[in-house]
Design a protein around this motif. Structure first.
Motif, mmCIF file in Angstrom:
data_model
loop_
_atom_site.group_PDB
_atom_site.id
_atom_site.type_symbol
_atom_site.label_atom_id
_atom_site.label_comp_id
_atom_site.label_asym_id
_atom_site.label_seq_id
_atom_site.Cartn_x
_atom_site.Cartn_y
_atom_site.Cartn_z
ATOM 1 N N ILE A 113 0.871 -1.173 0.000
ATOM 2 C CA ILE A 113 0.000 0.000 0.000
ATOM 3 C C ILE A 113 0.907 1.222 0.000
ATOM 4 O O ILE A 113 1.780 1.353 0.855
ATOM 5 C CB ILE A 113 -0.943 0.038 1.221
ATOM 6 N N ASP A 114 0.703 2.092 -0.980
ATOM 7 C CA ASP A 114 1.455 3.339 -1.033
ATOM 8 C C ASP A 114 0.659 4.411 -0.313
ATOM 9 O O ASP A 114 -0.577 4.404 -0.334
ATOM 10 C CB ASP A 114 1.707 3.743 -2.492
ATOM 11 N N TRP A 115 1.360 5.340 0.316
ATOM 12 C CA TRP A 115 0.722 6.380 1.122
ATOM 13 C C TRP A 115 1.319 7.747 0.802
ATOM 14 O O TRP A 115 2.531 7.868 0.574
ATOM 15 C CB TRP A 115 0.924 6.084 2.615
ATOM 16 N N ALA A 116 0.472 8.762 0.795
ATOM 17 C CA ALA A 116 0.916 10.148 0.642
ATOM 18 C C ALA A 116 -0.085 11.055 1.341
ATOM 19 O O ALA A 116 -1.273 10.719 1.445
ATOM 20 C CB ALA A 116 1.018 10.531 -0.827
ATOM 21 N N SER A 117 0.385 12.186 1.822
ATOM 22 C CA SER A 117 -0.517 13.174 2.393
ATOM 23 C C SER A 117 -1.372 13.750 1.274
ATOM 24 O O SER A 117 -0.912 13.927 0.143
ATOM 25 C CB SER A 117 0.294 14.281 3.068
ATOM 26 N N LEU A 118 -2.614 14.024 1.578
ATOM 27 C CA LEU A 118 -3.561 14.485 0.573
ATOM 28 C C LEU A 118 -3.201 15.857 -0.001
ATOM 29 O O LEU A 118 -3.478 16.143 -1.160
ATOM 30 C CB LEU A 118 -4.956 14.529 1.192
ATOM 31 N N GLY A 119 -2.564 16.686 0.800
ATOM 32 C CA GLY A 119 -2.231 18.043 0.360
ATOM 33 C C GLY A 119 -1.402 18.055 -0.909
ATOM 34 O O GLY A 119 -0.391 17.375 -1.010
ATOM 35 N N GLY A 120 -1.854 18.814 -1.915
ATOM 36 C CA GLY A 120 -1.100 18.972 -3.139
ATOM 37 C C GLY A 120 -1.325 17.904 -4.191
ATOM 38 O O GLY A 120 -0.772 17.998 -5.284
ATOM 39 N N LEU A 121 -2.121 16.880 -3.902
ATOM 40 C CA LEU A 121 -2.358 15.839 -4.911
ATOM 41 C C LEU A 121 -3.313 16.344 -5.987
ATOM 42 O O LEU A 121 -4.222 17.129 -5.718
ATOM 43 C CB LEU A 121 -2.934 14.575 -4.261
ATOM 44 N N VAL A 122 -3.108 15.862 -7.191
ATOM 45 C CA VAL A 122 -3.943 16.251 -8.331
ATOM 46 C C VAL A 122 -5.119 15.280 -8.433
ATOM 47 O O VAL A 122 -4.909 14.064 -8.540
ATOM 48 C CB VAL A 122 -3.111 16.222 -9.633
ATOM 49 N N PRO A 123 -6.356 15.789 -8.393
ATOM 50 C CA PRO A 123 -7.514 14.887 -8.498
ATOM 51 C C PRO A 123 -7.529 14.136 -9.818
ATOM 52 O O PRO A 123 -7.183 14.667 -10.861
ATOM 53 C CB PRO A 123 -8.720 15.836 -8.409
ATOM 54 N N HIS A 124 -7.919 12.884 -9.751
ATOM 55 C CA HIS A 124 -8.083 12.023 -10.924
ATOM 56 C C HIS A 124 -9.477 12.330 -11.481
ATOM 57 O O HIS A 124 -10.405 12.574 -10.712
ATOM 58 C CB HIS A 124 -7.979 10.555 -10.474
ATOM 59 N N PRO A 125 -9.666 12.302 -12.784
ATOM 60 C CA PRO A 125 -10.963 12.690 -13.341
ATOM 61 C C PRO A 125 -12.131 11.755 -13.004
ATOM 62 O O PRO A 125 -13.280 12.156 -13.112
ATOM 63 C CB PRO A 125 -10.717 12.710 -14.856
ATOM 64 N N THR A 126 -11.855 10.532 -12.582
ATOM 65 C CA THR A 126 -12.957 9.593 -12.308
ATOM 66 C C THR A 126 -13.334 9.594 -10.834
ATOM 67 O O THR A 126 -12.482 9.614 -9.976
ATOM 68 C CB THR A 126 -12.547 8.143 -12.629
ATOM 69 N N ARG A 127 -14.617 9.539 -10.568
ATOM 70 C CA ARG A 127 -15.117 9.389 -9.205
ATOM 71 C C ARG A 127 -16.488 8.722 -9.293
ATOM 72 O O ARG A 127 -17.377 9.244 -9.962
ATOM 73 C CB ARG A 127 -15.264 10.728 -8.499
ATOM 74 N N PRO A 128 -16.635 7.577 -8.624
ATOM 75 C CA PRO A 128 -17.949 6.918 -8.660
ATOM 76 C C PRO A 128 -19.026 7.826 -8.063
ATOM 77 O O PRO A 128 -18.840 8.391 -6.987
ATOM 78 C CB PRO A 128 -17.748 5.663 -7.802
ATOM 79 N N ALA A 129 -20.137 7.970 -8.757
ATOM 80 C CA ALA A 129 -21.233 8.824 -8.291
ATOM 81 C C ALA A 129 -21.736 8.353 -6.941
ATOM 82 O O ALA A 129 -21.919 7.165 -6.711
ATOM 83 C CB ALA A 129 -22.361 8.806 -9.317
ATOM 84 N N GLY A 130 -21.952 9.287 -6.036
ATOM 85 C CA GLY A 130 -22.487 8.979 -4.717
ATOM 86 C C GLY A 130 -21.531 8.249 -3.801
ATOM 87 O O GLY A 130 -21.922 7.769 -2.751
ATOM 88 N N SER A 131 -20.280 8.164 -4.181
ATOM 89 C CA SER A 131 -19.302 7.412 -3.404
ATOM 90 C C SER A 131 -18.510 8.334 -2.468
ATOM 91 O O SER A 131 -18.364 9.525 -2.726
ATOM 92 C CB SER A 131 -18.347 6.703 -4.359
ATOM 93 N N ASP A 132 -17.976 7.752 -1.431
ATOM 94 C CA ASP A 132 -17.124 8.476 -0.487
ATOM 95 C C ASP A 132 -15.678 8.539 -0.978
ATOM 96 O O ASP A 132 -14.889 9.301 -0.473
ATOM 97 C CB ASP A 132 -17.178 7.776 0.886
ATOM 98 N N VAL A 133 -15.330 7.743 -1.957
ATOM 99 C CA VAL A 133 -13.946 7.663 -2.408
ATOM 100 C C VAL A 133 -13.657 8.741 -3.451
ATOM 101 O O VAL A 133 -14.491 9.054 -4.298
ATOM 102 C CB VAL A 133 -13.606 6.252 -2.954
ATOM 103 N N TRP A 134 -12.467 9.314 -3.340
ATOM 104 C CA TRP A 134 -11.964 10.293 -4.299
ATOM 105 C C TRP A 134 -10.638 9.767 -4.813
ATOM 106 O O TRP A 134 -9.830 9.262 -4.032
ATOM 107 C CB TRP A 134 -11.752 11.649 -3.616
ATOM 108 N N PHE A 135 -10.392 9.874 -6.103
ATOM 109 C CA PHE A 135 -9.163 9.361 -6.700
ATOM 110 C C PHE A 135 -8.212 10.498 -7.057
ATOM 111 O O PHE A 135 -8.640 11.612 -7.368
ATOM 112 C CB PHE A 135 -9.480 8.531 -7.948
ATOM 113 N N PHE A 136 -6.902 10.175 -7.042
ATOM 114 C CA PHE A 136 -5.863 11.163 -7.310
ATOM 115 C C PHE A 136 -4.777 10.551 -8.188
ATOM 116 O O PHE A 136 -4.545 9.347 -8.158
ATOM 117 C CB PHE A 136 -5.242 11.638 -5.989
ATOM 118 N N GLU A 137 -4.099 11.416 -8.921
ATOM 119 C CA GLU A 137 -2.947 11.001 -9.714
ATOM 120 C C GLU A 137 -1.819 10.608 -8.760
ATOM 121 O O GLU A 137 -1.757 11.098 -7.628
ATOM 122 C CB GLU A 137 -2.482 12.139 -10.625
ATOM 123 N N SER A 138 -0.932 9.773 -9.220
ATOM 124 C CA SER A 138 0.204 9.351 -8.396
ATOM 125 C C SER A 138 1.129 10.543 -8.150
ATOM 126 O O SER A 138 1.525 11.221 -9.097
ATOM 127 C CB SER A 138 0.958 8.232 -9.106
#
Length: 155
Positions: free
Chosen positions: A81-106
């Protein structure tokens, strides 16, 4: 993010009281838990059991959650499992509708941990993580339970 051995899980009860309930639930079912979602307290606390084939890091985006803390416990196999602080991450364009999960670029820099049987990791909403990364060149199997603990609504 907290990463430790399962025998030390009780040390973190003060930070996350749901640990006791999650541990009791897991101890009575560890050998027979079927994959899927298992409510303990509705959407406030539930277990999500998965059996997956690990993949290359390039196939998996980083993720973070807004409402839930993840308590991830390896049951069989293992994964990186890779880990990074959320600050400064670039959001990934996909996000499941109504979901709690948010995706980010590496991100250009991150830390990694090996989630093997006998270990757990706690990820808070500000912890971006990329689960399910293979440990070696070839893919492997990973069986784990992720307890989702809802945060109280913001005032």
């Amino acid at each position: 993010m907290i990463f430790d051995r399962i025998e030390n899980l009780d040390r973190y009860r003060a930070l996350l009281p749901a640990i006791d309930e999650a541990r009791r639930w897991l101890e009575t079912r560890a050998a027979t838990i079927a994959p899927g979602k298992h409510p303990l307290r509705g959407d406030e606390l539930y277990a999500s059991v998965s059996e997956e084939t690990t993949r290359a890091a390039t196939e998996i985006p980083f993720e973070a959650h807004r409402r839930y803390i993840d308590l991830q416990i390896s049951l069989e196999g293992g994964e990186r499992i890779d880990w990074a602080s959320l600050g400064g991450l670039v959001p990934h364009p996909t996000r499941p509708a109504g979901s709690d999960v948010w995706f980010f670029e590496s991100p250009p820099a991150f830390s990694s941990l090996l989630l093997l049987p006998g270990h757990f990791a706690l990820f808070w909403p500000r912890d971006a993580h990329r689960p399910g990364v293979r440990l070696f060149e070839a893919a492997g199997r990973s069986r784990k339970v992720v307890f989702k603990v809802a945060l109280p609504p913001a005032p």
